[in-house]
Design a protein around this motif. Structure first.
Motif, PDB file in Angstrom:
ATOM      1  N   THR A   1       0.737  -1.225  -0.078  1.00  0.00           N
ATOM      2  CA  THR A   1      -0.001   0.021   0.027  1.00  0.00           C
ATOM      3  C   THR A   1       0.866   1.283   0.146  1.00  0.00           C
ATOM      4  OG1 THR A   1      -1.781  -1.199   1.211  1.00  0.00           O
ATOM      5  CG2 THR A   1      -1.877   1.195   1.060  1.00  0.00           C
ATOM      6  N   MET A   2       0.618   2.274  -0.583  1.00  0.00           N
ATOM      7  CA  MET A   2       1.212   3.694  -1.061  1.00  0.00           C
ATOM      8  C   MET A   2       0.123   4.788  -0.861  1.00  0.00           C
ATOM      9  SD  MET A   2       4.655   3.363  -0.738  1.00  0.00           S
ATOM     10  CE  MET A   2       4.929   4.867  -1.367  1.00  0.00           C
ATOM     11  N   ASP A   3       0.624   5.812  -0.075  1.00  0.00           N
ATOM     12  CA  ASP A   3      -0.031   6.903  -0.151  1.00  0.00           C
ATOM     13  C   ASP A   3       0.858   7.976  -0.843  1.00  0.00           C
ATOM     14  OD1 ASP A   3      -2.147   6.319   1.437  1.00  0.00           O
ATOM     15  OD2 ASP A   3      -1.169   6.845   3.417  1.00  0.00           O
ATOM     16  N   ILE A   4       0.273   8.480  -2.006  1.00  0.00           N
ATOM     17  CA  ILE A   4       0.738   9.159  -2.878  1.00  0.00           C
ATOM     18  C   ILE A   4       0.036  10.642  -3.008  1.00  0.00           C
ATOM     19  CG2 ILE A   4       1.908   9.744  -5.352  1.00  0.00           C
ATOM     20  CD1 ILE A   4       2.011   6.608  -5.357  1.00  0.00           C
ATOM     21  N   SER A   5       0.704  11.781  -3.199  1.00  0.00           N
ATOM     22  CA  SER A   5       0.291  12.860  -3.403  1.00  0.00           C
ATOM     23  C   SER A   5       0.997  13.814  -4.288  1.00  0.00           C
ATOM     24  CB  SER A   5      -0.064  13.811  -1.760  1.00  0.00           C
ATOM     25  OG  SER A   5       1.460  14.233  -1.503  1.00  0.00           O
ATOM     26  N   ALA A   6       0.341  14.549  -5.084  1.00  0.00           N
ATOM     27  CA  ALA A   6       0.890  15.367  -6.179  1.00  0.00           C
ATOM     28  C   ALA A   6       0.240  16.719  -6.042  1.00  0.00           C
ATOM     29  CB  ALA A   6       0.757  14.767  -7.425  1.00  0.00           C
ATOM     30  N   GLY A   7       0.900  17.898  -5.404  1.00  0.00           N
ATOM     31  CA  GLY A   7       0.215  19.014  -5.283  1.00  0.00           C
ATOM     32  C   GLY A   7      -0.950  18.785  -4.430  1.00  0.00           C
TER      33      GLY A   7
ATOM     34  N   GLN B   1      -3.659  16.824  -4.669  1.00  0.00           N
ATOM     35  CA  GLN B   1      -4.198  15.529  -4.906  1.00  0.00           C
ATOM     36  C   GLN B   1      -3.537  14.339  -4.102  1.00  0.00           C
ATOM     37  OE1 GLN B   1      -4.146  15.446  -9.332  1.00  0.00           O
ATOM     38  NE2 GLN B   1      -6.476  15.202  -9.109  1.00  0.00           N
ATOM     39  N   GLN B   2      -4.284  13.695  -3.473  1.00  0.00           N
ATOM     40  CA  GLN B   2      -3.865  12.528  -2.753  1.00  0.00           C
ATOM     41  C   GLN B   2      -4.599  11.129  -3.109  1.00  0.00           C
ATOM     42  OE1 GLN B   2      -4.475  13.388   1.388  1.00  0.00           O
ATOM     43  NE2 GLN B   2      -3.298  15.212   1.192  1.00  0.00           N
ATOM     44  N   TRP B   3      -3.632  10.036  -3.009  1.00  0.00           N
ATOM     45  CA  TRP B   3      -4.294   8.958  -3.320  1.00  0.00           C
ATOM     46  C   TRP B   3      -3.637   7.731  -2.561  1.00  0.00           C
ATOM     47  CZ3 TRP B   3      -1.665  11.821  -7.143  1.00  0.00           C
ATOM     48  CH2 TRP B   3      -2.311  12.638  -8.110  1.00  0.00           C
TER      49      TRP B   3
ATOM     50  N   LEU C   1      -3.150   3.876  -2.900  1.00  0.00           N
ATOM     51  CA  LEU C   1      -2.927   2.809  -3.909  1.00  0.00           C
ATOM     52  C   LEU C   1      -2.537   1.512  -3.331  1.00  0.00           C
ATOM     53  CD1 LEU C   1      -2.058   5.197  -5.661  1.00  0.00           C
ATOM     54  CD2 LEU C   1      -0.475   3.941  -6.944  1.00  0.00           C
ATOM     55  N   GLU C   2      -3.512   0.792  -3.850  1.00  0.00           N
ATOM     56  CA  GLU C   2      -3.447  -0.862  -3.269  1.00  0.00           C
ATOM     57  C   GLU C   2      -3.060  -1.707  -4.567  1.00  0.00           C
ATOM     58  OE1 GLU C   2      -4.328  -1.800  -0.276  1.00  0.00           O
ATOM     59  OE2 GLU C   2      -5.300   0.091   0.345  1.00  0.00           O
ATOM     60  N   ALA C   3      -2.344  -2.870  -4.212  1.00  0.00           N
ATOM     61  CA  ALA C   3      -1.731  -3.515  -5.325  1.00  0.00           C
ATOM     62  C   ALA C   3      -2.605  -3.534  -6.620  1.00  0.00           C
ATOM     63  CB  ALA C   3      -1.414  -5.140  -4.906  1.00  0.00           C
ATOM     64  N   GLY C   4      -1.973  -3.176  -7.740  1.00  0.00           N
ATOM     65  CA  GLY C   4      -2.685  -3.333  -9.072  1.00  0.00           C
ATOM     66  C   GLY C   4      -3.002  -1.830  -9.466  1.00  0.00           C
ATOM     67  N   ASP C   5      -3.041  -0.830  -8.476  1.00  0.00           N
ATOM     68  CA  ASP C   5      -3.598   0.361  -9.027  1.00  0.00           C
ATOM     69  C   ASP C   5      -2.480   1.073  -9.585  1.00  0.00           C
ATOM     70  OD1 ASP C   5      -6.037  -0.080  -7.422  1.00  0.00           O
ATOM     71  OD2 ASP C   5      -5.319   0.938  -5.543  1.00  0.00           O
ATOM     72  N   CYS C   6      -2.769   2.157 -10.455  1.00  0.00           N
ATOM     73  CA  CYS C   6      -1.929   3.038 -11.203  1.00  0.00           C
ATOM     74  C   CYS C   6      -2.326   4.288 -11.198  1.00  0.00           C
ATOM     75  CB  CYS C   6      -1.537   2.269 -12.458  1.00  0.00           C
ATOM     76  SG  CYS C   6      -0.315   3.325 -13.612  1.00  0.00           S
ATOM     77  N   VAL C   7      -1.415   5.308 -11.033  1.00  0.00           N
ATOM     78  CA  VAL C   7      -1.712   6.684 -11.009  1.00  0.00           C
ATOM     79  C   VAL C   7      -0.634   7.619 -11.858  1.00  0.00           C
ATOM     80  CG1 VAL C   7      -0.381   7.293  -8.840  1.00  0.00           C
ATOM     81  CG2 VAL C   7      -2.163   8.554  -9.490  1.00  0.00           C
ATOM     82  N   ALA C   8      -1.056   8.482 -12.486  1.00  0.00           N
ATOM     83  CA  ALA C   8      -0.266   9.408 -13.531  1.00  0.00           C
ATOM     84  C   ALA C   8      -0.234  10.727 -13.094  1.00  0.00           C
ATOM     85  CB  ALA C   8      -1.152   9.186 -14.771  1.00  0.00           C
ATOM     86  N   MET C   9       0.851  11.294 -13.076  1.00  0.00           N
ATOM     87  CA  MET C   9       1.005  12.821 -12.392  1.00  0.00           C
ATOM     88  C   MET C   9       2.219  13.403 -13.303  1.00  0.00           C
ATOM     89  SD  MET C   9       2.266  11.581  -8.795  1.00  0.00           S
ATOM     90  CE  MET C   9       2.674  10.141  -8.759  1.00  0.00           C
ATOM     91  N   ARG C  10       2.219  14.773 -13.289  1.00  0.00           N
ATOM     92  CA  ARG C  10       3.241  15.329 -13.880  1.00  0.00           C
ATOM     93  C   ARG C  10       4.109  15.835 -12.817  1.00  0.00           C
ATOM     94  NH1 ARG C  10       1.519  20.576 -17.369  1.00  0.00           N
ATOM     95  NH2 ARG C  10       3.835  21.161 -17.388  1.00  0.00           N
TER      96      ARG C  10
ATOM     97  N   ARG D   1       4.742  19.606  -5.847  1.00  0.00           N
ATOM     98  CA  ARG D   1       5.451  18.659  -4.766  1.00  0.00           C
ATOM     99  C   ARG D   1       4.598  17.472  -4.797  1.00  0.00           C
ATOM    100  NH1 ARG D   1       7.412  19.319   0.509  1.00  0.00           N
ATOM    101  NH2 ARG D   1       6.461  17.678   1.977  1.00  0.00           N
ATOM    102  N   ILE D   2       5.707  16.261  -4.934  1.00  0.00           N
ATOM    103  CA  ILE D   2       5.183  14.903  -4.804  1.00  0.00           C
ATOM    104  C   ILE D   2       5.577  14.200  -3.615  1.00  0.00           C
ATOM    105  CG2 ILE D   2       5.176  12.875  -6.239  1.00  0.00           C
ATOM    106  CD1 ILE D   2       5.372  14.443  -8.628  1.00  0.00           C
ATOM    107  N   SER D   3       4.637  13.312  -2.887  1.00  0.00           N
ATOM    108  CA  SER D   3       5.175  12.807  -1.661  1.00  0.00           C
ATOM    109  C   SER D   3       4.828  11.121  -1.749  1.00  0.00           C
ATOM    110  CB  SER D   3       4.873  13.244  -0.524  1.00  0.00           C
ATOM    111  OG  SER D   3       3.506  13.146  -0.091  1.00  0.00           O
ATOM    112  N   TYR D   4       5.581  10.260  -1.382  1.00  0.00           N
ATOM    113  CA  TYR D   4       5.207   8.690  -1.196  1.00  0.00           C
ATOM    114  C   TYR D   4       5.599   8.516   0.181  1.00  0.00           C
ATOM    115  CZ  TYR D   4       6.751   9.329  -6.115  1.00  0.00           C
ATOM    116  OH  TYR D   4       6.691   9.869  -7.492  1.00  0.00           O
ATOM    117  N   ALA D   5       4.540   7.650   0.688  1.00  0.00           N
ATOM    118  CA  ALA D   5       4.474   7.326   1.873  1.00  0.00           C
ATOM    119  C   ALA D   5       3.953   5.642   2.099  1.00  0.00           C
ATOM    120  CB  ALA D   5       3.852   8.133   3.162  1.00  0.00           C
ATOM    121  N   ASN D   6       4.720   5.083   2.717  1.00  0.00           N
ATOM    122  CA  ASN D   6       3.992   3.662   2.962  1.00  0.00           C
ATOM    123  C   ASN D   6       3.410   3.405   4.223  1.00  0.00           C
ATOM    124  OD1 ASN D   6       3.508   0.752   3.393  1.00  0.00           O
ATOM    125  ND2 ASN D   6       5.565   0.102   2.706  1.00  0.00           N
ATOM    126  N   PRO D   7       2.220   3.592   4.223  1.00  0.00           N
ATOM    127  CA  PRO D   7       1.267   3.407   5.845  1.00  0.00           C
ATOM    128  C   PRO D   7       1.576   2.166   6.324  1.00  0.00           C
ATOM    129  CG  PRO D   7      -0.297   3.602   4.038  1.00  0.00           C
ATOM    130  CD  PRO D   7       1.022   3.621   3.430  1.00  0.00           C
TER     131      PRO D   7
END
Length: 190
Positions: free
Chosen positions: A139-145, A147-149, A151-160, A164-170
């Protein structure tokens, strides 16, 4: 080649190719002149955040700092040749999958430890960079600006990469994901 020595030679080569002094790169990146000097001599294991600032100031992707610059670029990179680097701050491990042959697409595999977080402040670049993150495990929490998502296994997110982009493993287990990066010159963006 030792990964810190590879990063050192890439940062130095890119800085020299752009005819930037240490002071000029420090001003552009927000990274101290002394820290850049240590990195270029292979005497410092820079964090992902610092390397991203340098990459942005040099007008390249973070993944570009892990590419060997010598010889004719091969269209094949065997698993044994893929550079592996561990962020000393978070412990995340990135594997440079893409071959050295020139391509607007770069692929990177990341294993991100549980409970860790990395944030990137985007700096202006000479190109437009897009990325997609495909979560393979965990599982990953990803934010871009703004927006926050989650993600669970199999999910895909697109961004520019213009924010500011952050990645966190909760989670309590490592997360593994594939990052696809595409670099376009600003003139090619419609």
């Amino acid at each position: 080649m030792d990964i810190n020595k590879l990063i050192a030679s890439r940062v130095l080569a890119l800085r020299e190719a752009r005819q930037l002094s240490l002071t000029a790169l420090a001003e552009l990146s927000g990274v101290s002149r002394s820290n850049i000097s240590l990195i270029e001599r292979g005497e410092s294991s820079a964090t992902a955040t610092v390397l991203d600032k340098l990459a942005g100031a040099l007008g390249v992707t973070l993944a570009s700092l892990f590419e060997a610059g010598e010889g004719a670029p091969s269209p094949l990179r065997r698993a044994a040749e893929q550079q592996v680097w561990t962020d000393p701050a978070s412990g995340y491990v990135r594997r440079q999958l893409s071959p050295a042959a020139r391509s607007p697409l770069q692929l990177v595999e990341v294993v991100f430890p549980p409970g860790q977080r990395v944030a990137y402040e985007q700096v202006s670049r000479a190109s437009d960079i897009y990325q997609q993150v495909w979560l393979l495990e965990g599982t990953m929490d990803i934010s871009a600006g703004e927006q926050q998502w989650r993600l669970e296994a199999g999910d895909c997110v697109a961004m520019r990469e213009d924010q500011r982009i952050s990645y966190a493993n909760p989670g309590s287990e490592p997360a593994r994901y594939l990052v696809g990066l595409v670099t376009l010159p600003f003139a090619a963006v419609g």
